[in-house]
Design a protein around this motif. Structure first.
Motif, PDB file in Angstrom:
ATOM      1  N   UNK A 142       1.359  -9.334   4.141  1.00 25.56           N
ATOM      2  CA  UNK A 142       0.720 -10.473   3.497  1.00 25.56           C
ATOM      3  C   UNK A 142      -0.800 -10.373   3.541  1.00 25.56           C
ATOM      4  N   UNK A 143      -1.328  -9.433   4.317  1.00 26.24           N
ATOM      5  CA  UNK A 143      -2.767  -9.197   4.409  1.00 26.24           C
ATOM      6  C   UNK A 143      -3.073  -7.904   3.654  1.00 26.24           C
ATOM      7  N   UNK A 144      -3.863  -8.012   2.593  1.00 21.06           N
ATOM      8  CA  UNK A 144      -4.139  -6.854   1.749  1.00 21.06           C
ATOM      9  C   UNK A 144      -4.900  -5.775   2.509  1.00 21.06           C
ATOM     10  N   UNK A 145      -5.903  -6.177   3.287  1.00 19.22           N
ATOM     11  CA  UNK A 145      -6.696  -5.200   4.040  1.00 19.22           C
ATOM     12  C   UNK A 145      -5.855  -4.504   5.095  1.00 19.22           C
ATOM     13  N   UNK A 146      -5.012  -5.276   5.785  1.00 21.05           N
ATOM     14  CA  UNK A 146      -4.151  -4.669   6.811  1.00 21.05           C
ATOM     15  C   UNK A 146      -3.211  -3.652   6.189  1.00 21.05           C
ATOM     16  N   UNK A 147      -2.605  -3.986   5.057  1.00 21.23           N
ATOM     17  CA  UNK A 147      -1.659  -3.072   4.418  1.00 21.23           C
ATOM     18  C   UNK A 147      -2.318  -1.733   4.116  1.00 21.23           C
ATOM     19  N   UNK A 177      -3.511   0.038   7.626  1.00 20.96           N
ATOM     20  CA  UNK A 177      -2.395   0.526   8.441  1.00 20.96           C
ATOM     21  C   UNK A 177      -1.712   1.708   7.761  1.00 20.96           C
ATOM     22  N   UNK A 178      -1.568   1.650   6.453  1.00 22.37           N
ATOM     23  CA  UNK A 178      -0.962   2.753   5.719  1.00 22.37           C
ATOM     24  C   UNK A 178      -1.774   4.034   5.898  1.00 22.37           C
ATOM     25  N   UNK A 179      -3.088   3.928   5.717  1.00 15.48           N
ATOM     26  CA  UNK A 179      -3.959   5.093   5.850  1.00 15.48           C
ATOM     27  C   UNK A 179      -3.941   5.640   7.281  1.00 15.48           C
ATOM     28  N   UNK A 180      -4.013   4.739   8.264  1.00 11.94           N
ATOM     29  CA  UNK A 180      -4.045   5.166   9.661  1.00 11.94           C
ATOM     30  C   UNK A 180      -2.728   5.798  10.091  1.00 11.94           C
ATOM     31  N   UNK A 181      -1.606   5.241   9.635  1.00 12.66           N
ATOM     32  CA  UNK A 181      -0.296   5.783  10.021  1.00 12.66           C
ATOM     33  C   UNK A 181      -0.091   7.179   9.443  1.00 12.66           C
ATOM     34  N   UNK A 182      -0.426   7.365   8.179  1.00 11.79           N
ATOM     35  CA  UNK A 182      -0.273   8.682   7.558  1.00 11.79           C
ATOM     36  C   UNK A 182      -1.148   9.707   8.272  1.00 11.79           C
ATOM     37  N   UNK A 183      -2.382   9.322   8.613  1.00 12.29           N
ATOM     38  CA  UNK A 183      -3.281  10.228   9.306  1.00 12.29           C
ATOM     39  C   UNK A 183      -2.760  10.568  10.698  1.00 12.29           C
ATOM     40  N   UNK A 213      -4.492  -3.871  -4.292  1.00 14.06           N
ATOM     41  CA  UNK A 213      -3.167  -3.326  -4.070  1.00 14.06           C
ATOM     42  C   UNK A 213      -2.148  -3.999  -4.978  1.00 14.06           C
ATOM     43  N   UNK A 214      -1.053  -3.305  -5.168  1.00 19.09           N
ATOM     44  CA  UNK A 214       0.058  -3.889  -5.918  1.00 19.09           C
ATOM     45  C   UNK A 214       0.590  -5.094  -5.147  1.00 19.09           C
ATOM     46  N   UNK A 274       0.867  -1.190   0.000  1.00 18.21           N
ATOM     47  CA  UNK A 274       0.000   0.000   0.000  1.00 18.21           C
ATOM     48  C   UNK A 274       0.900   1.235   0.000  1.00 18.21           C
ATOM     49  N   UNK A 275       0.642   2.152  -0.913  1.00 16.37           N
ATOM     50  CA  UNK A 275       1.493   3.325  -1.088  1.00 16.37           C
ATOM     51  C   UNK A 275       0.659   4.597  -0.964  1.00 16.37           C
TER      52      UNK A 275
END
Length: 354
Positions: free
Chosen positions: A192-197, A200-206, A312-313, A57-58
């Motif tokens: 390895x979990x698409x939903x987690x990636x 977590x990416x969205x939550x961390x950036x926020x 996701x990629x 996730x980018x």
């Protein structure tokens, strides 16, 4: 000269003859080489089948922090008279690569891991991570990060949290600038979990961006609250003076002309206090507007460019590629081993003849 040339030609002929014999020998063992290659290819394909698909996730965003401009220098002396500082609010801690390190800090990662998963509200993000990393199976006791532990359980919980954060920094998280000269930041989460990636990416950036905004504008917000409180207090006092003036007039409706002091003196005192508070209030209102302008100036612009979206990629492990690699490696290794065995047998036979 002729003898030297003849010996050189003879040595070259011997080398060519040796290579021909070696190739002939290997061709005679073709079935062994093919079988070894197939075994290696099968091992490579099996290894590829055991590898899990990794999703990435980018998020990319542009950051423009407010800078202290000379246009506000004319207000600094005025603001300092009332104890207000309209200077920078700690922008230095966010200069250079310091902001990137916030994404790797324990505070930010722990706060993100303890957020509720959007796709499964019954679990925290750390629970989702532990599921696909299979760390919970290694623990004698299940840890619920929603509970408040005491004693040795706190140490156990913190130990697991530290381990997860360390793994995230080492294997899952990548933060960098697209270009050292630009202010575009790229945050990658691989899991390895698409939903987690994605979550977590969205939550961390926020989480990091909110912390950045709050810290960057903390001093300006404090100044606004302080001046607003002072302005409200002075406004209340001024309203009280006006009410006092009206009450004095109402209390002496038919005042004896020889007793004007009973009305004039208290009335003028209240009027003077009201005018004084009005002047102070006008100054505070001006300072309040300056503080609000400073807040706008220091509020950084964070504009998202790309956000993670499904699908996701992903990096799918190719079985054909690993089969080919395994086949080539085992084929070459087998040829090398057969060559060593042949040279060894040749050397041993020459010794026996000698």
């Amino acid at each position: 000269m002729d003898n030297t040339r003849e010996k050189g030609e003879l040595s070259l002929k011997e080398l060519v003859h040796l290579i021909q014999k070696w190739l002939k020998f290997l061709l005679g063992k073709w079935y062994i080489l093919i079988i070894a290659g197939l075994i290696g290819g099968a091992v490579g394909a099996f290894y590829a089948s055991t590898k899990r698909t990794a999703y990435t996730a980018v998020t990319t965003f542009v950051l423009e922090s407010g800078e202290k401009s000379s246009g506000f220098s004319q207000y600094e002396g005025l603001a300092s008279m009332v104890g207000m500082d309209i200077g920078g609010s700690g922008a230095g801690i966010f200069q250079g690569d310091n902001l990137l390190e916030f994404y790797k800090s324990r505070k930010m990662l722990q706060a993100t891991l303890l957020k509720t998963s959007a796709s499964d509200t019954s679990k925290l993000l750390i629970d989702r991570y532990l599921e696909f990393e299979e760390e919970k199976q290694k623990k004698d006791k299940q840890i619920d990060f929603r509970k408040h532990y005491a004693g040795s359980e706190v140490r156990q919980r913190d130990s697991l949290m530290n381990k997860v954060i360390g793994q995230l920094i080492k294997k899952n998280l990548k933060v960098d600038k697209l270009d050292k000269k630009l202010s575009i930041i790229k945050v990658e989460i691989t899991a390895f979990d698409e939903s987690f990636a994605k979550e977590f990416n969205t939550a961390l950036v926020q989480e990091v961006n909110d912390f950045y905004m709050q810290t960057k504008t903390k001093r300006a917000q404090h100044n606004i609250q302080l001046i607003q409180q002072q302005a409200d207090s002075i406004r209340g006092m001024m309203n009280g003076n006006i009410s006092t003036m009206a009450s004095i007039v109402d209390a002496t409706p038919n005042l004896n002309p020889t007793r004007q002091a009973q009305r004039i003196i208290p009335s003028q005192r209240s009027q003077f206090s009201a005018e004084t508070n009005k002047a102070i209030l006008n100054q505070l209102v001006q300072n309040l507007e300056i503080a609000k302008m400073t807040l706008l100036k220091e509020s950084p612009l964070i504009q998202l460019i790309d956000v993670p979206t499904f699908p996701l990629e992903n990096k799918v492990v190719s079985k054909k590629f690993y089969f080919f690699i395994g086949f080539i490696l085992c084929f070459v290794c087998s040829a090398f081993i057969l060559t060593l065995i042949r040279f060894y047998k040749s050397a041993m036979s020459e010794e026996q003849i000698a």
